[in-house]
Design a protein around this motif. Structure first.
Motif, mmCIF file in Angstrom:
data_model
loop_
_atom_site.group_PDB
_atom_site.id
_atom_site.type_symbol
_atom_site.label_atom_id
_atom_site.label_comp_id
_atom_site.label_asym_id
_atom_site.label_seq_id
_atom_site.Cartn_x
_atom_site.Cartn_y
_atom_site.Cartn_z
ATOM 1 N N LEU A 104 -5.590 7.230 -2.054
ATOM 2 C CA LEU A 104 -5.545 8.659 -2.327
ATOM 3 C C LEU A 104 -5.959 9.449 -1.087
ATOM 4 O O LEU A 104 -6.885 9.065 -0.378
ATOM 5 C CB LEU A 104 -6.488 9.016 -3.481
ATOM 6 C CG LEU A 104 -6.195 8.359 -4.829
ATOM 7 C CD1 LEU A 104 -7.152 8.907 -5.883
ATOM 8 C CD2 LEU A 104 -4.759 8.580 -5.254
ATOM 9 N N PRO A 105 -5.303 10.577 -0.818
ATOM 10 C CA PRO A 105 -5.779 11.471 0.241
ATOM 11 C C PRO A 105 -7.216 11.881 -0.029
ATOM 12 O O PRO A 105 -7.666 11.924 -1.182
ATOM 13 C CB PRO A 105 -4.813 12.659 0.154
ATOM 14 C CG PRO A 105 -3.584 12.096 -0.495
ATOM 15 C CD PRO A 105 -4.073 11.066 -1.458
ATOM 16 N N ARG A 106 -7.946 12.216 1.004
ATOM 17 C CA ARG A 106 -9.384 12.416 0.897
ATOM 18 C C ARG A 106 -9.787 13.527 -0.059
ATOM 19 O O ARG A 106 -10.905 13.520 -0.592
ATOM 20 C CB ARG A 106 -9.972 12.702 2.282
ATOM 21 C CG ARG A 106 -9.490 13.993 2.907
ATOM 22 C CD ARG A 106 -9.862 14.119 4.370
ATOM 23 N NE ARG A 106 -11.280 14.053 4.605
ATOM 24 C CZ ARG A 106 -11.849 14.201 5.794
ATOM 25 N NH1 ARG A 106 -11.083 14.438 6.863
ATOM 26 N NH2 ARG A 106 -13.148 14.141 5.936
ATOM 27 N N VAL A 107 -8.900 14.486 -0.345
ATOM 28 C CA VAL A 107 -9.272 15.603 -1.219
ATOM 29 C C VAL A 107 -8.789 15.409 -2.648
ATOM 30 O O VAL A 107 -8.977 16.287 -3.494
ATOM 31 C CB VAL A 107 -8.744 16.939 -0.673
ATOM 32 C CG1 VAL A 107 -9.323 17.215 0.699
ATOM 33 C CG2 VAL A 107 -7.220 16.976 -0.640
ATOM 34 N N SER A 116 0.841 -1.193 0.000
ATOM 35 C CA SER A 116 0.000 0.000 0.000
ATOM 36 C C SER A 116 0.878 1.245 0.000
ATOM 37 O O SER A 116 1.942 1.273 0.616
ATOM 38 C CB SER A 116 -0.937 0.019 1.210
ATOM 39 O OG SER A 116 -0.214 0.228 2.413
ATOM 40 N N VAL A 117 0.406 2.263 -0.723
ATOM 41 C CA VAL A 117 1.081 3.557 -0.792
ATOM 42 C C VAL A 117 0.081 4.625 -0.375
ATOM 43 O O VAL A 117 -1.008 4.714 -0.950
ATOM 44 C CB VAL A 117 1.602 3.854 -2.216
ATOM 45 C CG1 VAL A 117 2.273 5.230 -2.260
ATOM 46 C CG2 VAL A 117 2.563 2.771 -2.679
ATOM 47 N N SER A 118 0.433 5.401 0.625
ATOM 48 C CA SER A 118 -0.454 6.476 1.073
ATOM 49 C C SER A 118 0.352 7.749 1.285
ATOM 50 O O SER A 118 1.561 7.706 1.528
ATOM 51 C CB SER A 118 -1.183 6.090 2.367
ATOM 52 O OG SER A 118 -0.261 5.859 3.414
ATOM 53 N N HIS A 119 -0.345 8.887 1.203
ATOM 54 C CA HIS A 119 0.299 10.189 1.359
ATOM 55 C C HIS A 119 -0.510 11.060 2.321
ATOM 56 O O HIS A 119 -1.730 11.140 2.209
ATOM 57 C CB HIS A 119 0.426 10.910 0.015
ATOM 58 C CG HIS A 119 1.439 10.301 -0.893
ATOM 59 N ND1 HIS A 119 1.204 9.142 -1.610
ATOM 60 C CD2 HIS A 119 2.717 10.686 -1.202
ATOM 61 C CE1 HIS A 119 2.279 8.849 -2.324
ATOM 62 N NE2 HIS A 119 3.206 9.759 -2.095
ATOM 63 N N ASP A 120 0.183 11.674 3.241
ATOM 64 C CA ASP A 120 -0.415 12.638 4.150
ATOM 65 C C ASP A 120 -0.170 14.035 3.581
ATOM 66 O O ASP A 120 0.983 14.459 3.443
ATOM 67 C CB ASP A 120 0.212 12.497 5.538
ATOM 68 C CG ASP A 120 -0.415 13.425 6.575
ATOM 69 O OD1 ASP A 120 -1.127 14.375 6.181
ATOM 70 O OD2 ASP A 120 -0.182 13.209 7.775
ATOM 71 N N LEU A 121 -1.271 14.746 3.253
ATOM 72 C CA LEU A 121 -1.146 16.079 2.663
ATOM 73 C C LEU A 121 -1.410 17.186 3.678
ATOM 74 O O LEU A 121 -1.715 18.320 3.304
ATOM 75 C CB LEU A 121 -2.128 16.223 1.490
ATOM 76 C CG LEU A 121 -1.975 15.247 0.325
ATOM 77 C CD1 LEU A 121 -2.902 15.641 -0.816
ATOM 78 C CD2 LEU A 121 -0.542 15.168 -0.154
ATOM 79 N N GLY A 122 -1.290 16.866 4.957
ATOM 80 C CA GLY A 122 -1.574 17.844 5.998
ATOM 81 C C GLY A 122 -0.747 19.110 5.892
ATOM 82 O O GLY A 122 -1.193 20.186 6.308
ATOM 83 N N GLN A 123 0.456 19.011 5.323
ATOM 84 C CA GLN A 123 1.320 20.184 5.168
ATOM 85 C C GLN A 123 1.614 20.505 3.705
ATOM 86 O O GLN A 123 2.595 21.179 3.390
ATOM 87 C CB GLN A 123 2.643 19.955 5.913
ATOM 88 C CG GLN A 123 2.517 19.832 7.424
ATOM 89 C CD GLN A 123 3.868 19.603 8.076
ATOM 90 O OE1 GLN A 123 4.388 18.497 8.108
ATOM 91 N NE2 GLN A 123 4.446 20.687 8.599
#
Length: 415
Positions: A112-115, A48-55
Motif C-alpha cells: 500500500l502507498p504510505r498514506v 508484488s503489486v505497488s502503486h505510486d500516488l505521486g500524481q
C-alpha cells in the motif's frame, strides 16, 4: 468410522485454491519495500503489486507488478477521480482479480502507498465487486501486515503535521494528520513488523516494541534487525500463510461496540509507555468533557473508543485523538434507543456484547475509552475523565437538556 471421523472429514474438505494476498502497509516506503523484497526472495513466484500516488490528485497513478526476477507491468493509469478510494476501486482490486486469473499459481503481496490505511482496503473488498462478483471470490486476504520503522516511529507519532504539511495528501479535502494515519495502520494490522537498525538500539528499540504492543495488543509483533543479515525464509514463515486476518473483526471505531477489546490496562510505565482503559456506565457532562478534550489529547499519543453524552443519549459517539488533534463522530444509535424489531439489523457480535453488559436503566449505553502515551499519570487521567461524568445529583435531574457544545455535531439519520 464413517463421516463422523474428523480425519476423513479433513481429507474431504475442499482445498482453497484462491491466491493468498498479504497486505503490506507502512509509513516508511523503504522499510515496507524491503520486507516485500525479502518475501519475494523466499518465494520467486510471489507477485508484488505497488502503486505510486505521486500524481493521484491529478487523477493519475502508476502501477508496478513484479516478481523477484522481472517487472511484469509498469503502467500509468488515469482515474475518473483522483482519490484513494477510486484507486482501490478502479485499479487495485481489479488488478488483484486479474492476477488471480492470469497467474493462479502465484500468491500476491500488495504494497500500500504510505498514506493508504489498510482498513480502506478491507472496506473496499467488503463493498465493491469486480466483474459483478466479490473480490474474495478470486483471492483470499490472508494477513494485514504493517511495517513500522523504529527510527521514525516516535517522531511521527508526536508530530502535529498534517499530510498536507508534507505534500502527501491524497486529495484536496484530505485533512488527515500524519499521526492519525500511522496509528490507524498499526491498529488495523494483525501482524506488526518492527523494522529496526543500528541507529535504534537498547532502550529506544525496547520502547518502540512496547508502544506497538499497547497500540495493537491483538497483533503479532515480528522484530527485524535491518543491520544484520535477514533470513528471508524465516521472515516469510512468520508473515505469510498465517490466516491471521479475520474479516469479522471491525475497524477501530467499532471494536468496543462489537464487544472486542480496544486496549490493555497498563497504567504503570513500561519503558515509559502507559496504557489506560477507562469504562463508565453513566454519561459525560457535555461541557465538562468538551473542556477536557485538549488536555487529554496533549498528554497522550493516542486515544480511541466510544462514549455517550448526557445531552445526546441516543447516539453512539466515536472518539479518537492523535498528533494533538481530536476527532469525534456518530456511530449510529444505541440499541436501547431503537425499537426491538430493529435489533436484528445489528451484527450478532454487537447484540451479544449488548446482552452481556445490559444495564436495567441505560441499556447498552456505556463509555469505553483507551489512551496510550509516554510517562503520563494514568491515575490522574482516569480521575479527570471520571470528573467529566454526571454526578449522582445531576443524574437525579433532567440531564438531557444540559447546555451542549457538541449540539448538531453528531446528527442521526431518521429511517
Amino acid at each position: 468410522m464413517g463421516d463422523s471421523d474428523p480425519i476423513t472429514a479433513r481429507r474431504r474438505a475442499p482445498v482453497d485454491s484462491r491466491p493468498a494476498v498479504t497486505v503490506l502497509a507502512g509509513f516508511s516506503p523503504a522499510a515496507t519495500t524491503a520486507v516485500a523484497r525479502l518475501l519475494q526472495r523466499a518465494d520467486p513466484r510471489l507477485v508484488s503489486v505497488s502503486h505510486d500516488l505521486g500524481q493521484v490528485r491529478d487523477g493519475v497513478i502508476r502501477r508496478v507488478v513484479r516478481t523477484s526476477a522481472e517487472v511484469l507491468e509498469d503502467e500509468v493509469e488515469t482515474l475518473l477521480h483522483g482519490c484513494v478510494s477510486c484507486t482501490l476501486r478502479e485499479d487495485v482490486l481489479p488488478t488483484l482479480v486479474r492476477l488471480s486469473r492470469t497467474r493462479p499459481e502465484s500468491d500476491i503481496v500488495l504494497l500500500l502507498p504510505r498514506v493508504v490505511e489498510p482498513e480502506a482496503v478491507a472496506g473496499a473488498c467488503a463493498h465493491c465487486e469486480v466483474g459483478g462478483r466479490p473480490v474474495t471470490d478470486a483471492v483470499r486476504f490472508d494477513s494485514y501486515v504493517t511495517v513500522v520503522d523504529a527510527a521514525s516511529l516516535l517522531t511521527n507519532l508526536t508530530s502535529a503535521d498534517d499530510l498536507r504539511d508534507r505534500d502527501l495528501h491524497a486529495a484536496e479535502e484530505d485533512d488527515r494528520a500524519v499521526a492519525d494515519v500511522i496509528t490507524r495502520q498499526i491498529e488495523f494490522a494483525d501482524t506488526v513488523v518492527l523494522w529496526g537498525g543500528p541507529e535504534v538500539e537498547g532502550f529506544d528499540l525496547a520502547r518502540a516494541g512496547v508502544l506497538l504492543e499497547r497500540l495493537a495488543p491483538w497483533a503479532t509483533q515480528v522484530a527485524v534487525d535491518a543491520g544484520r543479515q535477514i533470513d528471508s525464509m524465516s521472515l516469510a514463515a512468520r508473515l505469510r500463510h498465517t490466516g491471521r486476518h479475520n474479516p469479522r473483526v471491525p475497524g477501530m471505531n467499532g471494536r468496543a461496540l462489537e464487544g472486542y477489546a480496544i486496549a490493555v490496562h497498563s497504567p504503570e510505565p513500561d519503558c515509559g509507555v502507559v496504557s489506560v482503559l477507562f469504562e463508565a456506565r453513566r454519561p459525560f457532562h457535555p461541557a465538562r468533557l468538551h473542556g477536557a478534550l485538549g488536555t487529554l489529547a496533549a498528554e497522550t499519543l493516542r486515544g480511541r473508543g466510544q462514549l455517550w453524552l448526557a445531552s445526546q443519549p441516543d447516539t453512539v459517539i466515536a472518539y479518537e485523538s492523535a498528533g494533538g488533534g481530536v476527532g469525534m463522530g456518530s456511530l449510529g444509535r444505541w440499541l436501547a434507543a431503537q425499537p426491538a424489531y430493529r435489533w436484528a439489523e445489528a451484527t450478532p457480535d454487537r447484540r451479544a456484547a449488548a446482552d452481556l453488559g445490559w444495564d436495567a436503566f441505560f441499556g447498552d449505553r456505556r463509555t469505553v475509552l483507551a489512551f496510550v502515551g509516554l510517562d503520563f499519570a494514568g491515575d490522574a487521567l482516569t480521575e479527570r475523565l471520571a470528573g467529566c461524568l454526571l454526578t449522582n445529583q445531576e443524574l437525579a435531574t433532567d440531564w438531557t437538556g444540559l447546555q451542549d457544545p457538541f449540539a448538531g455535531c453528531f446528527p442521526l439519520t431518521e429511517d
